[in-house]
Write a protein that holds these residues in place. Structure first.
Motif, short mmCIF file in Angstrom:
data_model
loop_
_atom_site.label_atom_id
_atom_site.label_comp_id
_atom_site.label_asym_id
_atom_site.label_seq_id
_atom_site.Cartn_x
_atom_site.Cartn_y
_atom_site.Cartn_z
N GLY A 182 32.73 47.69 25.75
CA GLY A 182 32.55 46.50 26.58
C GLY A 182 32.48 46.82 28.07
O GLY A 182 32.51 45.91 28.91
N PHE A 183 32.35 48.12 28.43
CA PHE A 183 32.35 48.55 29.84
C PHE A 183 31.30 47.80 30.66
O PHE A 183 31.52 47.46 31.82
CB PHE A 183 32.10 50.07 29.89
N ASN A 184 30.15 47.54 30.06
CA ASN A 184 29.07 46.86 30.80
C ASN A 184 29.44 45.43 31.20
O ASN A 184 28.78 44.84 32.04
CB ASN A 184 27.76 46.87 30.00
N LYS A 185 30.52 44.89 30.59
CA LYS A 185 30.94 43.52 30.94
C LYS A 185 32.20 43.50 31.81
O LYS A 185 32.69 42.44 32.17
CB LYS A 185 31.17 42.71 29.66
N PHE A 186 32.72 44.67 32.16
CA PHE A 186 33.94 44.73 32.99
C PHE A 186 33.66 44.17 34.38
O PHE A 186 32.57 44.30 34.92
CB PHE A 186 34.41 46.19 33.16
N GLU A 187 34.73 43.59 34.98
CA GLU A 187 34.69 43.22 36.40
C GLU A 187 34.67 44.49 37.24
O GLU A 187 35.19 45.52 36.82
CB GLU A 187 35.96 42.44 36.77
N LEU A 188 34.12 44.39 38.45
CA LEU A 188 34.09 45.55 39.34
C LEU A 188 35.50 46.05 39.67
O LEU A 188 35.76 47.24 39.66
CB LEU A 188 33.34 45.21 40.65
N GLY A 189 36.43 45.12 39.97
CA GLY A 189 37.78 45.53 40.37
C GLY A 189 37.89 45.65 41.88
O GLY A 189 36.93 45.38 42.61
N SER A 190 39.06 46.08 42.36
CA SER A 190 39.34 46.06 43.80
C SER A 190 38.99 47.37 44.49
O SER A 190 38.81 47.41 45.70
CB SER A 190 40.84 45.78 44.02
N GLY A 191 38.94 48.46 43.75
CA GLY A 191 38.77 49.77 44.37
C GLY A 191 40.10 50.41 44.72
O GLY A 191 40.14 51.53 45.24
N HIS A 192 41.20 49.68 44.47
CA HIS A 192 42.52 50.26 44.75
C HIS A 192 43.25 50.61 43.45
O HIS A 192 44.43 50.96 43.48
CB HIS A 192 43.34 49.29 45.60
N GLU A 193 42.57 50.56 42.32
CA GLU A 193 43.15 50.96 41.05
C GLU A 193 43.59 52.42 41.16
O GLU A 193 42.86 53.25 41.71
CB GLU A 193 42.11 50.83 39.93
N THR A 194 44.79 52.70 40.65
CA THR A 194 45.30 54.06 40.77
C THR A 194 46.21 54.40 39.60
O THR A 194 46.71 53.50 38.91
CB THR A 194 46.03 54.23 42.13
N TYR A 195 46.41 55.70 39.37
CA TYR A 195 47.32 56.16 38.33
C TYR A 195 48.74 56.12 38.86
O TYR A 195 48.94 56.53 40.01
CB TYR A 195 46.94 57.59 37.90
N PRO A 196 49.77 55.70 38.11
CA PRO A 196 49.71 55.22 36.73
C PRO A 196 49.72 53.69 36.62
O PRO A 196 49.78 53.18 35.50
CB PRO A 196 51.01 55.80 36.13
N SER A 197 49.61 52.99 37.76
CA SER A 197 49.73 51.53 37.65
C SER A 197 48.50 50.90 36.98
O SER A 197 48.57 49.81 36.43
CB SER A 197 49.96 50.90 39.03
N TYR A 198 47.36 51.58 37.04
CA TYR A 198 46.18 51.10 36.31
C TYR A 198 46.43 51.34 34.82
O TYR A 198 46.56 52.48 34.38
CB TYR A 198 44.93 51.85 36.79
N GLN A 199 46.51 50.26 34.07
CA GLN A 199 46.88 50.36 32.65
C GLN A 199 45.88 49.60 31.78
O GLN A 199 46.14 48.49 31.31
CB GLN A 199 48.30 49.80 32.44
#
Ligand SMILES: [Zn+2]
Length: 623
Positions: A368-385
């Motif tokens: 479903g990657f083609n339907k994902f939202e862009l996101g903020s650009g601040h996603e980071t490990y490990p809080s991105y879950q």
């Protein structure tokens, strides 16, 4: 719980090893090393198409941009076509300036407002006196005689195009059935792209026709010159295919030869080579070679790491190398357990140390990657879950997250790694992918299939997969993959035929082999490598991609000197690059500056260029 048990049992059944089960069962997410990935701003390099491509030498093709109106159709499709073919050009709005060049392209169309009557006369005189014009979608009644048509009919219901048997030089590269006839869209759509079917005038020659019998490409000789008229827009038959907004024009999805967009690039190349005087072209392949085979592996399963070592060994033994696209799976979800940890990381470091290159294959590899939202650009490990929930659904996942956090991890865990290549799981592409990639510091992508985009040349990926401007990302679509029935091991002869068809055009072929097993597949890959003609370069994807980027951004010009048999080729690259090759119409006797001349006296390979330096090569033509 139920789901993860099922996955665990599947792994157990596949491997038949209690040790593997124990490893999976005992796993808890370990701490992983990361390297910071700065969030970059979007760079608008060529916001003004005229400034981006200035006039600099007489051999350049002049692109006269005919429609600068309030909502102008951008010359981007033509920029793609000419740059990919290595044809020198500039873009202008100045009509007299354009006509100072022997070869002129009128883009995107010519209607009754484009030229005054006096300008139309000037254009006709230009052709009579030995000028060559390539135009698309000419509607102007005043230019019917020059372009050789009686009438035209617009339609969105023409689905196929066939080239005619002709001695005209512009179709010289179109020798295969897949090139002689192309599909413009699937007939599942009641309407597809616009086309203009022409009825030829007296003396004009039809070079291609649509399925309704009207002319799609015609040519007309006038005095010492000649015009070509195309009843389609390169926007629809090149760029629309490349950004995958076509009406399913491809005849297959993968593993076949589909040159539906390339035929127009090859027509332009042949046009330039037929009428350019002492033409010079920047070759698509380094080192004076004919084509390149780009090797890659997707590592998207916990047991796909160890067999990677076997592939790398076999490639090395056959003077080749490959790029491994790694799924950095650090979470358990409905699709699989986490596997981005030791001992898999040790294998990864071993591959990298051995000369293989590494790219990202996302984190959760969602359909479903083609339907994902862009996101903020601040996603980071490990809080991105992120978590895959089922067949094509996920929670907590974004395009930025998949792209950026996988780079943080690969760069953190592999010494010396700077991840710049991406391939989406299941080759699903969201329109925001170019933005997420360029803002996360990537340079290259390989998430489309070549058949699907009808292109076998790498290309700049337009921002938002649109029509306005290119992103900083270059696309290298997948030509051959290993999973389609009856499997890669049984399709080697077919793969070789596709590779040879691309080689004839100076195009490249990208091979994707999942490294989930190395007994059948690595043997098949070795079989393929051994049958490859010696003038097809075998390389990993990253090495070729860096070459292509430097080539695409190269500044070059050819200046005459006071001596008629001498010319100066001036070349400047912003990045270090080896093997850049120029092809000359006129045979050469000697070349200076450390360049190598091929025995055919027509190909010159440049020495390694230092970034930012300008190099001048003196060319002495054969008398
Ligand atoms: Zn995959």
């Amino acid at each position: 719980m139920k789901q993860s048990l099922k996955v665990g049992l599947l792994v157990f059944a596949l491997c038949g090893s209690a040790a593997v089960w124990k490893l999976i069962g005992a796993h808890a997410t370990p701490g992983l090393q990361t390297k910071e990935v700065p969030l970059l701003e979007i760079a608008h390099r060529h916001a003004d198409q005229l400034l981006g491509f200035p006039e600099s030498f007489p051999l350049q093709v002049a692109v006269f941009w005919t429609s600068p109106g309030p909502d102008p159709e951008n010359p981007l499709p033509l920029v793609h076509s000419l740059k990919e073919m290595g044809i020198p050009f500039f873009i202008t709005r100045d009509f007299p300036q354009a006509l100072r060049h022997r070869l002129v392209i009128l883009y995107p169309s010519v209607d009754s407002h484009t030229f005054t009557e006096a300008q139309a006369d000037v254009l006709t005189t230009f052709v009579q006196q030995g000028g060559f014009v390539f135009a698309q979608n000419v509607f102007s009644g005043g230019l019917q005689n020059l372009f050789g048509f009686r009438s035209f009919a617009p339609s969105r219901k023409r689905y196929r195009l066939a080239f005619c048997a002709t001695k005209d030089p512009v179709t010289k590269y179109l020798n295969r059935p897949e090139e002689r006839e192309t599909q413009l869209g699937s007939d599942h759509f009641p309407e597809i792209i616009w086309s203009n079917g022409y009825i030829p005038g007296p003396g004009a020659e039809v070079l291609a026709h649509f399925d309704d019998g009207s002319a799609a490409l015609l040519t007309n000789s006038v005095g010492k010159g000649k015009v070509y008229l195309l009843g389609l827009s390169l926007l629809d038959v090149v760029l629309r295919n490349q950004n995958n907004r076509d009406y399913e024009a491809q005849r297959h999805y993968v593993n076949t030869f589909e040159p539906g967009a390339d035929v127009w690039l090859l027509v332009l190349r042949a046009w330039y080579e037929a009428y350019g005087k002492d033409w010079v072209r920047l070759s698509t392949i380094p080192g004076g070679q004919r084509s390149a085979l780009l090797l890659s592996h997707d590592v998207d399963w916990e047991n796909s790491f160890a067999p990677g070592v076997d592939f790398a060994r076999i490639e090395k033994a056959n003077q080749a190398n490959s790029t491994f696209f790694i799924q950095t799976k650090y979470v358990d979800d409905a699709n699989s357990k986490a596997f981005f940890f030791a001992p898999n990381l040790n294998i990864l470091r071993q591959l990298e140390a051995g000369g293989s290159t590494v790219g990202s294959h996302s984190i959760i590899h969602s359909r479903g990657f083609n339907k994902f939202e862009l996101g903020s650009g601040h996603e980071t490990y490990p809080s991105y879950q992120p978590r895959g929930l089922g067949f094509d659904t996920a929670s907590g996942a974004t395009v930025f997250g998949e792209v950026r956090v996988s780079k943080e991890l690969l760069d953190g865990e592999i010494p010396g790694q700077d991840t710049v290549f991406f391939r989406a799981g299941h080759l699903r592409v969201p329109v925001s992918l170019p933005e997420a990639l360029e803002r996360s510091g990537y340079l290259f992508d390989s998430s489309f299939t070549a058949d699907d985009v009808l292109s076998n040349f790498p290309f700049a990926l337009p921002r938002d997969l649109g029509f306005e401007e290119d992103s900083e990302i270059y696309e290298f679509p997948v030509t051959i993959e290993d999973e389609e029935s009856p499997g890669f091991a049984k399709r080697v002869p077919q793969a070789l035929q596709v590779i040879l068809a691309n080689a004839e055009n100076g195009a490249v072929s990208v091979v994707l082999i999942h490294s989930n097993e190395s007994i059948l597949k690595a043997a098949a890959e070795q079989d393929l490598l051994r049958q490859l003609p010696p003038d097809i370069v075998k390389t990993d994807m990253l090495t070729f991609a860096k070459f292509w980027r430097a080539r695409d951004r190269l500044e070059w010009s050819l200046a005459a000197t006071s001596i008629p048999t001498e010319a100066v080729l001036q070349v400047k690259s912003d990045e270090s690059v080896t093997g850049l090759t120029f092809e000359f119409e006129r045979p050469i006797e000697t070349v200076t500056g450390g360049a190598t001349m091929f025995p055919d006296n027509r190909h010159v390979v440049l020495p390694e260029l230092a970034p930012g330096h300008s190099v001048s090569l003196h060319i002495n033509y054969l008398h």
